[in-house]
Design a protein around this motif. Structure first.
Motif, short mmCIF file in Angstrom:
data_model
loop_
_atom_site.label_atom_id
_atom_site.label_comp_id
_atom_site.label_asym_id
_atom_site.label_seq_id
_atom_site.Cartn_x
_atom_site.Cartn_y
_atom_site.Cartn_z
N ASN A 130 0.85 -1.19 0.00
CA ASN A 130 0.00 0.00 0.00
C ASN A 130 0.89 1.25 0.00
O ASN A 130 1.67 1.45 0.92
CB ASN A 130 -0.91 -0.02 1.24
CG ASN A 130 -1.91 1.13 1.23
OD1 ASN A 130 -1.54 2.27 1.39
ND2 ASN A 130 -3.17 0.80 1.02
N LYS A 132 0.36 5.01 -0.22
CA LYS A 132 -0.53 6.17 -0.22
C LYS A 132 0.22 7.44 -0.62
O LYS A 132 1.36 7.66 -0.24
CB LYS A 132 -1.14 6.33 1.18
CG LYS A 132 -2.28 7.33 1.26
CD LYS A 132 -2.93 7.28 2.62
CE LYS A 132 -4.02 8.34 2.76
NZ LYS A 132 -5.14 8.11 1.86
N GLU A 221 -5.30 5.81 8.77
CA GLU A 221 -5.05 5.64 7.33
C GLU A 221 -4.64 4.22 6.97
O GLU A 221 -4.58 3.87 5.79
CB GLU A 221 -3.99 6.64 6.86
CG GLU A 221 -4.44 8.08 6.97
CD GLU A 221 -3.36 9.06 6.58
OE1 GLU A 221 -3.43 9.57 5.43
OE2 GLU A 221 -2.47 9.34 7.38
N PRO A 223 -5.49 0.18 6.91
CA PRO A 223 -6.63 -0.73 7.05
C PRO A 223 -6.60 -1.37 8.44
O PRO A 223 -5.53 -1.62 9.01
CB PRO A 223 -6.38 -1.78 5.96
CG PRO A 223 -5.45 -1.14 4.99
CD PRO A 223 -4.62 -0.18 5.77
N GLU A 224 -7.78 -1.64 8.99
CA GLU A 224 -7.87 -2.15 10.36
C GLU A 224 -7.08 -3.44 10.55
O GLU A 224 -6.48 -3.66 11.61
CB GLU A 224 -9.34 -2.38 10.74
CG GLU A 224 -9.54 -2.53 12.23
CD GLU A 224 -11.01 -2.45 12.64
OE1 GLU A 224 -11.35 -3.08 13.64
OE2 GLU A 224 -11.79 -1.79 11.94
N GLU A 225 -7.03 -4.27 9.50
CA GLU A 225 -6.31 -5.55 9.64
C GLU A 225 -4.79 -5.36 9.75
O GLU A 225 -4.07 -6.30 10.11
CB GLU A 225 -6.62 -6.47 8.45
CG GLU A 225 -6.18 -5.97 7.10
CD GLU A 225 -7.26 -5.17 6.36
OE1 GLU A 225 -7.16 -5.05 5.13
OE2 GLU A 225 -8.19 -4.66 7.04
N HIS A 227 -3.44 -2.80 11.72
CA HIS A 227 -3.15 -2.01 12.92
C HIS A 227 -2.17 -2.69 13.86
O HIS A 227 -1.38 -2.03 14.55
CB HIS A 227 -4.44 -1.66 13.67
CG HIS A 227 -5.23 -0.57 13.00
ND1 HIS A 227 -6.32 0.04 13.58
CD2 HIS A 227 -5.09 0.03 11.78
CE1 HIS A 227 -6.81 0.96 12.76
NE2 HIS A 227 -6.08 0.96 11.66
#
Length: 327
Positions: A130, A132, A221, A223-225, A227
């Motif tokens: 990812n 960003k 920012e 994804p919860e998975e 964290h």
């Protein structure tokens, strides 16, 4: 618009330390009108640079946006080669893909491909990354060291030490290295390194070092998975980090340690790497394609192979695996 003139104007503004830069001088040097230079100033303002005008003296830089273009990075460089040629993108699919193409064209040692955003970033084993926009460091460095193809895999470890030292020097954060290619803080990933090779049977033509780093993301920012397994330098430091300055630090250490490896072999890098390792002396689980091994990590060999002492006392070399460290 001539991007070379715009880049030169920006470099002058960044290097002037608040002093005025003469638009007339730049216009005369490039055979342009003052109006043309004014248009470049307006282009820079659209990109987020705040530029003032002092009558009869020139332009001054009031504030800079957080961008990782050549001018912003190169004002901090201390290197001879690394980062002296930078290709910058607002967005691209993957800096690694572009770097391979540029390396084939014969670009100079230390050429860097940087993008504010990647739409198809990838890590080891073709895993997606990812990337960003404007938040991290997404770059690929083209290195042309005097090494054999057999020595090339150790460049992942050279890069890991360089990145760790750069983070350490610029922040109060204390990273560790997870073999073979991850930089962690408090057990969470902040950086991944991908090393790819262009070579003849007996000679390295280019090593493409892909570095993906989470710098200024906030927790929301991710994804919860992610964290529990990923973090950013801003989260850890409690403040934003100057990405351009950090890139310059990474390139400085990368040039230093690459030269050290070429001249003195892997032994000094090995000592540095083991000092930052999160696994040496600890019990680990190595998950490979066809088997899973558990034992105590002894360190790495001169070939960069992870050495594992199994419960029966035998020692196995691990060439490629996902590593889990027991607490």
């Amino acid at each position: 618009m001539n991007s070379t003139v715009k880049d030169e104007l920006l470099k002058r503004l960044l290097g002037a330390n608040g002093e005025p830069v003469s638009g007339q001088e730049i216009a005369d040097e490039h055979g342009l009108s003052r109006t043309a230079i004014w248009k470049y100033v307006k282009e820079l303002e659209k990109e987020g640079y705040e530029i003032g005008t002092i009558r009869k003296k020139g332009y001054i830089l009031i504030a800079s946006p957080d961008r990782v273009n050549a001018a912003n990075v190169q004002q901090h460089l201390t290197t001879k080669d690394f980062g002296r040629n930078i290709r910058y993108f607002e967005t691209c699919t993957s800096t690694q893909t572009i770097a391979h193409e540029e390396a084939q064209k014969g670009v100079a040692n230390g050429t860097v491909i940087i993008s504010e955003e990647q739409t198809a970033g990838r890590g080891r084993m073709a895993r997606p990354w990812n990337s960003k926009s404007g938040k991290g460091i997404w770059m690929s460095v083209i290195s042309r060291p005097s090494l054999t193809p057999q020595q090339a895999p150790q460049m992942t470890l050279v890069a890991a030490v360089a990145v760790t030292r750069a983070i350490e020097e610029l922040t109060d954060i204390e990273p560790t290295i997870k073999w073979p290619n991850d930089i962690l803080v408090d057990g969470k990933k902040v950086t991944g390194i991908l090393t790819e090779l262009q070579a003849d049977p007996d000679q390295v033509k280019a090593i493409i070092l892909g570095i993906g780093m989470n710098v200024n993301q906030e927790l929301v920012e991710f994804p919860e998975e992610l964290h529990d397994i990923a973090t950013s330098l801003q989260i850890l430091a409690g403040k934003p980090i100057d990405r351009a300055q950090l890139i310059a630090k990474i390139l400085g250490f990368l040039e230093l340690y690459t030269s050290m490896y070429e001249k003195h072999g892997f032994s000094p890098i090995k000592l540095l790497w083991e000092g930052y390792s999160n696994a040496t002396g600890k019990r680990i689980r190595a998950v490979m394609l066809n088997e899973t091994l558990e034992g105590t990590a002894l360190g790495i060999s001169d070939e960069g192979v992870l050495e594992l002492r199994l419960d029966d006392g035998s020692i196995r070399g691990i060439y490629s695996a996902d590593i889990e460290v027991s607490n």
